[in-house]
Design an enzyme around this catalytic site. Structure first.
Site, PDB file in Angstrom:
ATOM      1  N   ARG A  23      17.990  32.099   1.988  1.00  0.00           N
ATOM      2  CA  ARG A  23      18.246  30.846   1.228  1.00  0.00           C
ATOM      3  C   ARG A  23      16.945  30.144   0.846  1.00  0.00           C
ATOM      4  NH1 ARG A  23      21.406  27.919   5.829  1.00  0.00           N
ATOM      5  NH2 ARG A  23      19.593  28.866   6.894  1.00  0.00           N
ATOM      6  N   GLU A  28      10.614  21.650  10.690  1.00  0.00           N
ATOM      7  CA  GLU A  28      10.642  20.265  11.156  1.00  0.00           C
ATOM      8  C   GLU A  28       9.346  19.598  10.672  1.00  0.00           C
ATOM      9  OE1 GLU A  28      11.075  20.142  15.401  1.00  0.00           O
ATOM     10  OE2 GLU A  28      13.143  20.852  15.371  1.00  0.00           O
ATOM     11  N   GLN A  46       6.151   3.936   8.510  1.00  0.00           N
ATOM     12  CA  GLN A  46       6.331   3.867   7.051  1.00  0.00           C
ATOM     13  C   GLN A  46       6.062   5.218   6.449  1.00  0.00           C
ATOM     14  OE1 GLN A  46       4.471   0.531   4.932  1.00  0.00           O
ATOM     15  NE2 GLN A  46       3.930   1.882   3.235  1.00  0.00           N
ATOM     16  N   ASP A  47       6.969   5.647   5.549  1.00  0.00           N
ATOM     17  CA  ASP A  47       6.776   6.898   4.804  1.00  0.00           C
ATOM     18  C   ASP A  47       6.426   6.552   3.359  1.00  0.00           C
ATOM     19  OD1 ASP A  47       9.261   9.231   6.220  1.00  0.00           O
ATOM     20  OD2 ASP A  47       7.450   8.286   7.042  1.00  0.00           O
ATOM     21  N   ASN A  48       5.454   7.267   2.819  1.00  0.00           N
ATOM     22  CA  ASN A  48       5.059   7.066   1.415  1.00  0.00           C
ATOM     23  C   ASN A  48       5.214   8.369   0.648  1.00  0.00           C
ATOM     24  OD1 ASN A  48       4.305   4.444   2.057  1.00  0.00           O
ATOM     25  ND2 ASN A  48       2.153   4.957   2.345  1.00  0.00           N
ATOM     26  N   ARG A  58      -7.024  10.363  -5.748  1.00  0.00           N
ATOM     27  CA  ARG A  58      -6.596   9.100  -5.137  1.00  0.00           C
ATOM     28  C   ARG A  58      -7.422   8.904  -3.866  1.00  0.00           C
ATOM     29  NH1 ARG A  58      -1.035   7.204  -6.565  1.00  0.00           N
ATOM     30  NH2 ARG A  58      -0.132   8.655  -8.080  1.00  0.00           N
ATOM     31  N   HIS A  61      -9.329   5.754   0.655  1.00  0.00           N
ATOM     32  CA  HIS A  61      -8.691   4.501   1.076  1.00  0.00           C
ATOM     33  C   HIS A  61      -8.571   4.404   2.591  1.00  0.00           C
ATOM     34  CE1 HIS A  61      -6.399   4.868  -2.984  1.00  0.00           C
ATOM     35  NE2 HIS A  61      -7.640   4.472  -3.163  1.00  0.00           N
ATOM     36  N   LYS A  71      -2.325   8.689   9.561  1.00  0.00           N
ATOM     37  CA  LYS A  71      -1.453   9.277   8.527  1.00  0.00           C
ATOM     38  C   LYS A  71      -1.184  10.745   8.849  1.00  0.00           C
ATOM     39  CE  LYS A  71      -3.586   6.146   5.262  1.00  0.00           C
ATOM     40  NZ  LYS A  71      -4.736   5.956   4.360  1.00  0.00           N
ATOM     41  N   HIS A 118      -9.305   8.131   3.573  1.00  0.00           N
ATOM     42  CA  HIS A 118      -8.486   9.271   3.154  1.00  0.00           C
ATOM     43  C   HIS A 118      -8.388   9.314   1.633  1.00  0.00           C
ATOM     44  CE1 HIS A 118      -4.397  11.006   2.210  1.00  0.00           C
ATOM     45  NE2 HIS A 118      -5.096  12.032   2.654  1.00  0.00           N
ATOM     46  N   TYR A 131       3.615  11.205   3.013  1.00  0.00           N
ATOM     47  CA  TYR A 131       2.906  10.971   4.267  1.00  0.00           C
ATOM     48  C   TYR A 131       3.486   9.815   5.066  1.00  0.00           C
ATOM     49  CZ  TYR A 131       0.295   7.640   1.298  1.00  0.00           C
ATOM     50  OH  TYR A 131      -0.078   6.649   0.421  1.00  0.00           O
ATOM     51  N   LYS A 168      -8.923   0.598  -9.983  1.00  0.00           N
ATOM     52  CA  LYS A 168      -9.214   0.061  -8.634  1.00  0.00           C
ATOM     53  C   LYS A 168     -10.132   1.014  -7.867  1.00  0.00           C
ATOM     54  CE  LYS A 168      -6.072   0.203  -5.241  1.00  0.00           C
ATOM     55  NZ  LYS A 168      -4.887  -0.092  -4.412  1.00  0.00           N
ATOM     56  N   ASP A 169      -9.840   2.298  -7.935  1.00  0.00           N
ATOM     57  CA  ASP A 169     -10.624   3.273  -7.159  1.00  0.00           C
ATOM     58  C   ASP A 169     -12.039   3.429  -7.715  1.00  0.00           C
ATOM     59  OD1 ASP A 169      -7.986   5.608  -6.083  1.00  0.00           O
ATOM     60  OD2 ASP A 169      -8.620   3.631  -5.374  1.00  0.00           O
TER      61      ASP A 169
HETATM   62  C1  LIG Z   1      -0.396   2.428  -0.383  1.00  0.00           C
HETATM   63  C2  LIG Z   1       0.686   1.509  -0.867  1.00  0.00           C
HETATM   64  C3  LIG Z   1       0.706   1.025  -2.147  1.00  0.00           C
HETATM   65  N1  LIG Z   1       1.712   0.195  -2.548  1.00  0.00           N
HETATM   66  C4  LIG Z   1       1.713  -0.274  -3.937  1.00  0.00           C
HETATM   67  C5  LIG Z   1       0.447  -0.996  -4.342  1.00  0.00           C
HETATM   68  C6  LIG Z   1       0.273  -0.631  -5.787  1.00  0.00           C
HETATM   69  O1  LIG Z   1       0.932  -1.597  -6.609  1.00  0.00           O
HETATM   70  C7  LIG Z   1       0.979   0.704  -5.934  1.00  0.00           C
HETATM   71  C8  LIG Z   1       0.028   1.876  -6.033  1.00  0.00           C
HETATM   72  O2  LIG Z   1      -0.866   1.766  -4.958  1.00  0.00           O
HETATM   73  P1  LIG Z   1      -2.186   2.637  -4.932  1.00  0.00           P
HETATM   74  O3  LIG Z   1      -2.758   2.745  -6.307  1.00  0.00           O
HETATM   75  O4  LIG Z   1      -3.064   2.063  -3.845  1.00  0.00           O
HETATM   76  O5  LIG Z   1      -1.638   4.046  -4.488  1.00  0.00           O
HETATM   77  P2  LIG Z   1      -2.549   5.276  -3.998  1.00  0.00           P
HETATM   78  O6  LIG Z   1      -3.784   5.373  -4.823  1.00  0.00           O
HETATM   79  O7  LIG Z   1      -1.652   6.444  -3.890  1.00  0.00           O
HETATM   80  O8  LIG Z   1      -2.998   4.834  -2.533  1.00  0.00           O
HETATM   81  C9  LIG Z   1      -2.765   5.651  -1.410  1.00  0.00           C
HETATM   82  O9  LIG Z   1      -3.561   6.780  -1.570  1.00  0.00           O
HETATM   83  C10 LIG Z   1      -4.403   7.170  -0.525  1.00  0.00           C
HETATM   84  C11 LIG Z   1      -4.605   8.653  -0.630  1.00  0.00           C
HETATM   85  C12 LIG Z   1      -4.011   6.758   0.829  1.00  0.00           C
HETATM   86  O10 LIG Z   1      -4.286   7.411   1.834  1.00  0.00           O
HETATM   87  C13 LIG Z   1      -3.379   5.454   1.005  1.00  0.00           C
HETATM   88  O11 LIG Z   1      -2.255   5.580   1.841  1.00  0.00           O
HETATM   89  C14 LIG Z   1      -2.982   4.762  -0.214  1.00  0.00           C
HETATM   90  O12 LIG Z   1      -4.028   3.860  -0.470  1.00  0.00           O
HETATM   91  O13 LIG Z   1       1.791   0.862  -4.754  1.00  0.00           O
HETATM   92  C15 LIG Z   1       2.726  -0.204  -1.703  1.00  0.00           C
HETATM   93  O14 LIG Z   1       3.622  -0.983  -2.089  1.00  0.00           O
HETATM   94  N2  LIG Z   1       2.713   0.254  -0.408  1.00  0.00           N
HETATM   95  C16 LIG Z   1       1.737   1.105   0.049  1.00  0.00           C
HETATM   96  O15 LIG Z   1       1.789   1.510   1.230  1.00  0.00           O
END
Ligand SMILES: Cc1cn([C@H]2C[C@H](O)[C@@H](COP(=O)(O)OP(=O)(O)O[C@H]3O[C@H](C)C(=O)[C@H](O)[C@H]3O)O2)c(=O)[nH]c1=O
Length: 184
Positions: A23, A28, A46-48, A58, A61, A71, A118, A131, A168-169
């Protein structure tokens, strides 16, 4: 589950047992007890999930104490080069980075402890990145380091002139100028 060490203490790769059959596969993706049996006791809260196109970078951070984050990162679709930088004051590997290819194919996970910056670059057409974090998002404590800091000299495995990076980055400071409050 196998824990694979890296040249940076506490930064490890998790290789889960994969149950493949006609399949597809099962694994896990998180088991608190199994991690604890390997001495890894983290209460994730929290899961993202993010999706990115080829060439996206990205990062780098991190969140400052008192809400810094460990993470456990996985790639559900595609392939990324995932990088962690040791920011722990007093660590013998302070300022050192380690990267690992995480993909839908290898199903490896990367466990990044508190006190690390990260980031990842996307090596496939698209990548779905998932993550777990052990503290909640706190934008007031969110900080970053510029991805192309010459002092780090990270090889993101993609042509950086084509990299897709958020405004931002692009504004993060170098490691030398970054605010951090982690102790080894
Ligand atoms: C991280 C995060 C972001 N947000 C909102 C804030 C912004 O409006 C939007 C995009 O955020 P950002 O551009 O910071 O997303 P990434 O660039 O993927 O940031 C992540 O990418 C790198 C690789 C990481 O390790 C961090 O966990 C995290 O900073 O999501 C949330 O609402 N909750 C969250 O936990």
């Amino acid at each position: 589950m196998e824990i694979i060490s890296t040249p940076i203490r506490d930064l490890v790769i998790v290789k889960n047992q994969i149950f493949a059959d006609s399949r597809g596969f099962f694994l896990e993706s998180y088991n608190k007890k199994r991690l604890a049996e390997s001495g890894i006791n983290i209460d994730f809260c929290q899961d993202n999930l993010s999706k990115s196109s080829y060439g996206v970078v990205r990062g780098l951070h991190y969140q400052l104490n008192p809400h810094c984050q460990s993470k456990l990162v996985s790639v559900i679709v595609g392939k990324v080069y995932d990088v962690a930088v040791d920011l722990r004051k007093g660590s013998p590997t302070f300022g050192q980075w380690f990267g690992v290819e995480l993909s839908e194919e290898n199903k490896l996970q990367f466990l990044i402890p508190q006190g690390f910056a990260h980031g990842f670059s996307v090596l496939s057409e698209t990548a779905v990145f998932s993550y777990k974090c052990d503290d909640f998002y706190d934008p007031t404590l969110e900080r970053g380091i510029i991805y192309n800091d010459p002092a780090l000299n990270i090889d993101w495995q993609i042509p950086l002139q084509e990299a897709i990076i958020s405004e931002k980055d692009l504004k993060h400071p170098t490691l030398e100028k970054a605010e951090m409050n982690f102790v080894y």
